[in-house]
Write an enzyme that holds these catalytic residues in place. Structure first.
Site, PDB file in Angstrom:
ATOM      1  N   CYS A  13       0.825  -1.209   0.000  1.00 27.31           N
ATOM      2  CA  CYS A  13       0.000   0.000   0.000  1.00 27.31           C
ATOM      3  C   CYS A  13       0.862   1.263   0.000  1.00 27.31           C
ATOM      4  O   CYS A  13       1.931   1.291   0.609  1.00 27.31           O
ATOM      5  CB  CYS A  13      -0.890   0.023   1.222  1.00 27.31           C
TER       6      CYS A  13
ATOM      7  N   ARG B 171       5.908  -0.306  -5.691  1.00 24.02           N
ATOM      8  CA  ARG B 171       5.768  -1.055  -4.436  1.00 24.02           C
ATOM      9  C   ARG B 171       4.848  -2.267  -4.584  1.00 24.02           C
ATOM     10  O   ARG B 171       4.863  -3.148  -3.735  1.00 24.02           O
ATOM     11  CB  ARG B 171       5.197  -0.137  -3.351  1.00 24.02           C
TER      12      ARG B 171
ATOM     13  N   TRP C 236      -2.830  -2.867  -1.600  1.00 26.76           N
ATOM     14  CA  TRP C 236      -2.409  -4.258  -1.762  1.00 26.76           C
ATOM     15  C   TRP C 236      -3.264  -5.019  -0.756  1.00 26.76           C
ATOM     16  O   TRP C 236      -3.113  -4.852   0.460  1.00 26.76           O
ATOM     17  CB  TRP C 236      -0.924  -4.380  -1.435  1.00 26.76           C
TER      18      TRP C 236
ATOM     19  N   ASN D 224      -2.502   2.562   5.528  1.00 25.28           N
ATOM     20  CA  ASN D 224      -1.565   1.444   5.336  1.00 25.28           C
ATOM     21  C   ASN D 224      -1.437   0.753   6.686  1.00 25.28           C
ATOM     22  O   ASN D 224      -1.280   1.429   7.707  1.00 25.28           O
ATOM     23  CB  ASN D 224      -0.167   1.942   4.947  1.00 25.28           C
ATOM     24  N   GLY D 225      -1.475  -0.557   6.686  1.00 25.35           N
ATOM     25  CA  GLY D 225      -1.347  -1.289   7.951  1.00 25.35           C
ATOM     26  C   GLY D 225      -2.549  -2.186   8.162  1.00 25.35           C
ATOM     27  O   GLY D 225      -3.303  -2.473   7.226  1.00 25.35           O
TER      28      GLY D 225
ATOM     29  N   GLU E 283      17.896 -18.819  -3.311  1.00 21.70           N
ATOM     30  CA  GLU E 283      17.612 -17.544  -3.976  1.00 21.70           C
ATOM     31  C   GLU E 283      17.203 -17.787  -5.435  1.00 21.70           C
ATOM     32  O   GLU E 283      16.288 -17.144  -5.954  1.00 21.70           O
ATOM     33  CB  GLU E 283      18.837 -16.622  -3.873  1.00 21.70           C
TER      34      GLU E 283
ATOM     35  N   LYS F 298      13.563 -16.762  -7.006  1.00 18.18           N
ATOM     36  CA  LYS F 298      13.476 -15.875  -8.172  1.00 18.18           C
ATOM     37  C   LYS F 298      12.615 -16.503  -9.264  1.00 18.18           C
ATOM     38  O   LYS F 298      11.766 -15.854  -9.858  1.00 18.18           O
ATOM     39  CB  LYS F 298      14.897 -15.629  -8.687  1.00 18.18           C
TER      40      LYS F 298
ATOM     41  N   GLU G 209       8.909 -16.445  -8.202  1.00 18.24           N
ATOM     42  CA  GLU G 209       8.195 -15.167  -8.157  1.00 18.24           C
ATOM     43  C   GLU G 209       8.082 -14.503  -9.527  1.00 18.24           C
ATOM     44  O   GLU G 209       7.085 -13.841  -9.801  1.00 18.24           O
ATOM     45  CB  GLU G 209       8.761 -14.212  -7.092  1.00 18.24           C
TER      46      GLU G 209
ATOM     47  N   HIS H 238      17.457 -37.297   1.585  1.00 13.74           N
ATOM     48  CA  HIS H 238      16.605 -37.545   2.753  1.00 13.74           C
ATOM     49  C   HIS H 238      15.141 -37.218   2.469  1.00 13.74           C
ATOM     50  O   HIS H 238      14.352 -37.079   3.397  1.00 13.74           O
ATOM     51  CB  HIS H 238      17.108 -36.733   3.951  1.00 13.74           C
TER      52      HIS H 238
ATOM     53  N   LYS I 168       6.714  -4.832  -3.511  1.00 11.79           N
ATOM     54  CA  LYS I 168       8.145  -4.553  -3.372  1.00 11.79           C
ATOM     55  C   LYS I 168       8.493  -4.302  -1.905  1.00 11.79           C
ATOM     56  O   LYS I 168       9.540  -4.710  -1.421  1.00 11.79           O
ATOM     57  CB  LYS I 168       8.507  -3.329  -4.221  1.00 11.79           C
TER      58      LYS I 168
HETATM   59  O1  M6R Z   1      13.002  -4.800   1.350  1.00 12.09           O
HETATM   60  P1  M6R Z   1      13.465  -6.105   1.939  1.00 12.09           P
HETATM   61  O2  M6R Z   1      14.811  -6.512   1.478  1.00 12.09           O
HETATM   62  O3  M6R Z   1      13.353  -6.139   3.444  1.00 12.09           O
HETATM   63  O4  M6R Z   1      12.437  -7.178   1.373  1.00 12.09           O
HETATM   64  C1  M6R Z   1      12.424  -8.502   1.827  1.00 12.09           C
HETATM   65  C2  M6R Z   1      11.613  -9.380   0.910  1.00 12.09           C
HETATM   66  O5  M6R Z   1      10.283  -8.968   0.895  1.00 12.09           O
HETATM   67  C3  M6R Z   1      12.151  -9.378  -0.529  1.00 12.09           C
HETATM   68  O6  M6R Z   1      13.490  -9.763  -0.589  1.00 12.09           O
HETATM   69  C4  M6R Z   1      11.330 -10.327  -1.426  1.00 12.09           C
HETATM   70  O7  M6R Z   1      11.547 -11.658  -1.049  1.00 12.09           O
HETATM   71  C5  M6R Z   1      11.704 -10.087  -2.899  1.00 12.09           C
HETATM   72  N1  M6R Z   1      10.522  -9.954  -3.694  1.00 12.09           N
HETATM   73  C6  M6R Z   1      12.532 -11.168  -3.476  1.00 12.09           C
HETATM   74  O8  M6R Z   1      12.829 -10.954  -4.808  1.00 12.09           O
END
Ligand code: M6R
Length: 614
Positions: A2, A27, A73, A99-100, A488, A492, A495, A511, A609
Site C-alpha cells: 500500500c 511497491r 495491496w 496502510n497497515g 535464492e 526468483k 516469483e 533424505h 516490493k
Molecule cells: O526490502 P526487503 O529486502 O526487506 O524485502 C524482503 C523481501 O520482501 C524481498 O526480498 C522479497 O523476497 C523479494 N521480492 C525477493 O525478490
C-alpha cells in the site's frame, strides 16, 4: 505494498496525486483511488487495476487544492473497487486512506453496526473512518467535535494494530491529518504547498525538505507547513531534514524491463558498495557507519542476521562468511519469526537487520524487539533514511541504488558484498592474518569486473529456460555457501515465472526430495570450486542416476560441466565470494523464463516490493 500520497496548498491537487500514485506503483498494488474536496463536497474516484486506469476515469477539469490518494495491496477483503481506498464515512464528509492492519476490526465493526453504521466494504480500514466521523460529528463528543486532530486521536485510541493514515475533512479543505504507528509516513514541505507520502520517492519532484513521522505521532498539515503531536497528547518539535539521496524516475533505461536493467547494473552497484571500504593494501576493510571499535569487535559473542525473502538468503551467506572467516558464531534468522518466539537477546551479540527497502514490517518488528531487550542492532539497508535505517541509527548502506523491480537482484548482490566487507573487517580484528586479508580483499575488489564479464556472455541460459518452462517442479541444490544461492535461485524463478521450485542443501536431497525425481526432472546444481564441491558432485550423480536432467553452475576452467547435461560456467573467484557470481545465471534464468511465459516481470502477481504489513 500500500502507498499513500496527499497534498494541500495552492496547486491543483489531482495532478500531484496521480503523479504520486505513479511513483508508488513500484511497491506493488492491486487497486488505486483518490479523494479531493470540491465545491460540492468530497469527490471519490477508485479503480481496480493500474493507476493509468484510475487517471483515465478522473475528469480533467476536477478543481481542488487538497486531496488524499492510495494504492492498495489487499489484506482484508478481495480486490474490488468497494475495498479500494479512500474510504468514506456514512455522510461522505470524511475520507481516509490507511496502510497497515486494524487487528480489533471485528469487535469495533460489531459495535459500530449495532449503533446503525452501514459498512460499504470488507476492509479493516473502514472502521477507522466511521470512528473518526463519530468523534468529529457527534454532539455528544464535545471535546472532539469539529476538531480534526482530536477526532482522529480519539478514534486511534480505540484501535489496535498498525497504521499510517491520512484523513481529509470536507468542511476543512485547508488541512490534512496524518498519524503513524508501524507504517511509514513522511511530510514534504515546499513554498505554500505541503505533501504527505508513505515513501519519500513520491515527494521527489516537489521537495527535499521533509519531516519523518515516528511511531505514535500525528500531524496537522496545511499549506504553510506541519504541526506534530504525540498521539496521546502534546505538541512536539520534529526536525526538518533534507533528503540527501534522491532516487530518480522509474525508468528501464533502454532495457525491456527494470529487472533486466537491475541485473546489468550489478557491476557498478558492487563497485559503489566496495570502493573506499575494502583496503587491499592492508587486507582490511572500513565501515564507519557501524560505529564499532576494535574492542567491541573483539568482545562479540555472536552475530545474528535477520531478514526476509531474498534478504534472508543474503543473511545465510553472511552468516557462513562470518563464522568461517571471522570465527565468530553466526546465525541467519527469518525476521518474521523472530519476535514471535520470545527470543533471548544476548547483550554481547551483534544483530544485523538486513533489508533492501528498510521498510519490511517483519524486519522492523525484529529490530524493535532486539532494542526492547537491550540488544545491539545495526542496519544493512539500501534505502537511505528508511524506517529500519532510522530505527537502528547506525549500520551499513549497501548502495545498490534504486531497485524498483519487485524481484530483488542487485540488492541481493550488494547485501552479500556489504556483509563480505563487514566480515573482512571483523576477521582482521580477530583471527585473520594480514597476508590472508590481502588475498580476500583483492578477491573482493575483483568481483565487479568478473560480474561484468559474465553478464556480457552468460552461457546457455536459454537452453535451461526450455527445460523449466513446462516443468512441474524444478529442484535447486547447493552446499555450504551455495545452499542459500540455490534458495535464492528458486525464489526468483517462482516469483518471476510462477514455476514451482524447491531448494535444498545438496546433502539433504537424499533424505526426501529425491522421491520427486523422475526421468527428465530438471535439477539445477550450484557447485563452484570450494571444499564441498566434490560432495555436491556426488549428489549431482545421484540425480542423474534417477534420470533427472541436471544443469550445473560451476567455476570456469573446471571439468565439472562434463558430469552434467548442461554446463554453465561462471568466472573464478575465491570460494567465499562465489555467491556473487553463481547467483547471476539464476537471475537470468528467472528473467528469461518469465519472458517466455509472458509474465508481468517487474510486477509479478500478488507480490509487493515493500512489505509493510506483518
Ligand atoms: O526490502 P526487503 O529486502 O526487506 O524485502 C524482503 C523481501 O520482501 C524481498 O526480498 C522479497 O523476497 C523479494 N521480492 C525477493 O525478490
Amino acid at each position: 505494498m500500500c502507498g499513500i500520497i496527499a497534498t494541500v496548498g495552492r496547486a491543483s491537487a489531482v495532478p500531484v496525486l496521480l503523479d504520486g500514485l505513479k511513483r508508488l506503483e513500484y511497491r506493488g498494488y492491486d487497486s488505486a483511488g483518490l479523494a479531493i474536496v470540491t465545491d460540492q463536497g468530497l469527490a471519490l474516484h477508485r479503480r481496480v487495476g493500474r493507476v493509468r486506469e484510475l487517471s483515465s476515469g478522473v475528469p480533467a477539469d476536477l478543481q481542488s487544492t487538497v486531496g488524499i490518494a492510495h494504492t492498495r495491496w489487499a489484506t482484508h477483503g478481495k480486490v474490488t473497487e468497494a475495498n479500494a481506498h479512500p474510504h468514506l464515512d456514512g455522510g461522505s464528509r470524511i475520507a481516509l486512506v490507511h496502510n497497515g492492519i486494524i487487528e480489533n476490526m471485528g469487535a469495533l465493526k460489531a459495535r459500530l453496526e449495532a449503533d446503525g453504521v452501514v459498512f460499504r466494504s470488507e476492509t479493516d480500514t473502514e472502521v477507522l473512518v466511521h470512528l473518526v466521523s463519530r468523534y468529529y460529528h457527534s454532539e455528544d463528543e464535545a471535546v472532539t467535535a469539529g476538531d480534526p486532530v482530536a477526532a482522529v486521536r480519539a478514534a486511534l485510541r480505540a484501535v489496535r494494530g498498525t497504521w499510517g493514515i491520512a484523513v481529509l475533512f470536507a468542511d476543512r479543505p485547508d488541512v490534512l491529518v496524518a498519524a503513524r504507528n508501524g507504517s511509514p509516513l513522511v511530510v514534504g514541505l515546499a513554498d505554500g504547498q505541503s505533501y504527505l507520502a508513505s515513501d519519500p520517492h513520491a515527494l521527489v519532484p516537489y521537495t527535499r525538505r521533509v519531516v519523518f513521522l515516528e511511531d505514535g505521532e500525528m500531524a496537522l498539515i496545511d499549506a504553510n507547513g506541519v504541526q506534530t503531536f504525540q498521539q496521546d497528547g502534546g505538541r512536539i518539535d520534529s526536525a526538518v531534514e533534507t533528503l540527501e539521496e534522491v532516487w530518480g524516475d522509474e525508468d528501464a533505461g533502454g532495457f525491456p524491463h527494470l529487472m533486466l536493467k537491475e541485473i546489468h547494473e550489478q557491476p557498478e552497484a558492487l563497485e559503489r558498495c566496495l570502493s573506499g571500504r575494502v583496503i587491499p593494501e592492508t587486507g582490511t576493510a572500513h565501515l564507519g557507519g557501524m560505529d564499532l571499535n576494535p574492542r567491541d569487535m573483539a568482545r562479540l559473542s555472536r552475530v545474528s542476521l535477520l531478514g526476509c525473502g531474498t534478504a534472508y538468503f543474503a543473511c545465510q551467506v553472511g552468516a557462513r562468511l562470518i563464522e568461517d572467516l571471522a570465527r565468530v558464531p553466526a546465525k541467519a534468522e527469518i525476521a518474521s519469526e523472530f519476535r514471535h518466539r520470545n527470543p533471548v537477546v544476548d547483550p554481547e551479540a551483534l544483530f544485523l537487520a538486513v533489508s533492501q527497502s528498510g521498510e519490511t514490517a517483519d524486519t522492523l518488528g525484529a529490530v524493535r524487539e532486539i532494542q526492547l531487550k537491550g540488544g545491539n542492532v545495526v542496519g544493512v539497508v539500501n534505502v537511505v533514511g528508511s524506517s529500519i535505517a532510522r530505527a537502528c541509527g547506525r549500520g551499513v548502506y549497501i548502495h545498490s541504488g534504486p531497485e524498483m523491480a519487485v524481484a530483488s537482484t542487485k540488492a541481493f548482490s550488494n547485501m552479500v558484498a556489504a556483509l563480505s566487507v563487514f566480515t573482512l573487517m571483523l576477521a582482521r580484528q580477530r583471527t585473520l592474518s594480514a597476508h590472508q586479508g590481502v588475498v580476500y580483499a583483492e578477491q573482493l575488489r575483483a568481483v565487479p569486473g568478473l560480474v561484468k564479464r559474465y553478464l556480457a556472455d552468460p552461457g546457455p541460459i536459454d537452453e535451461l529456460v526450455k527445460w523449466v518452462t513446462d516443468s512441474r517442479m524444478v529442484l535447486f541444490l547447493g552446499r555450504g555457501i551455495s545452499a542459500p544461492v540455490a534458495s535464492e535461485g528458486a525464489l526468483k524463478l517462482m516469483e518471476v515465472a510462477y514455476v514451482p521450485c524447491i531448494a535444498y542443501p545438496a546433502g539433504e536431497m537424499k533424505h526426501g526430495p529425491i522421491a520427486l525425481l523422475e526421468p527428465g526432472s530438471p535439477v539445477i546444481v550450484v557447485a563452484p570450486r570450494d571444499d564441498v564441491c566434490d560432495k555436491t558432485l556426488s549428489n549431482l550423480q545421484e540425480c542423474r542416476a534417477r534420470g533427472a536432467r541436471v544443469a550445473v553452475i560451476h567455476t570456469e576452467g573446471d571439468d565439472i560441466g562434463e558430469l552434467a547435461d548442461l554446463s554453465i560456467p561462471v568466472p573464478a573467484t575465491g570460494p567465499f565470494f562465489s555467491p556473487l557470481l553463481t547467483v547471476l545465471p539464476l537471475q537470468l534464468l528467472a528473467y528469461r523464463t518469465g519472458l517466455v511465459l509472458g509474465r508481468d516481470i517487474d510486477r509479478p502477481r500478488n507480490l509487493a516490493k515493500s512489505v509493510t504489513v506483518e
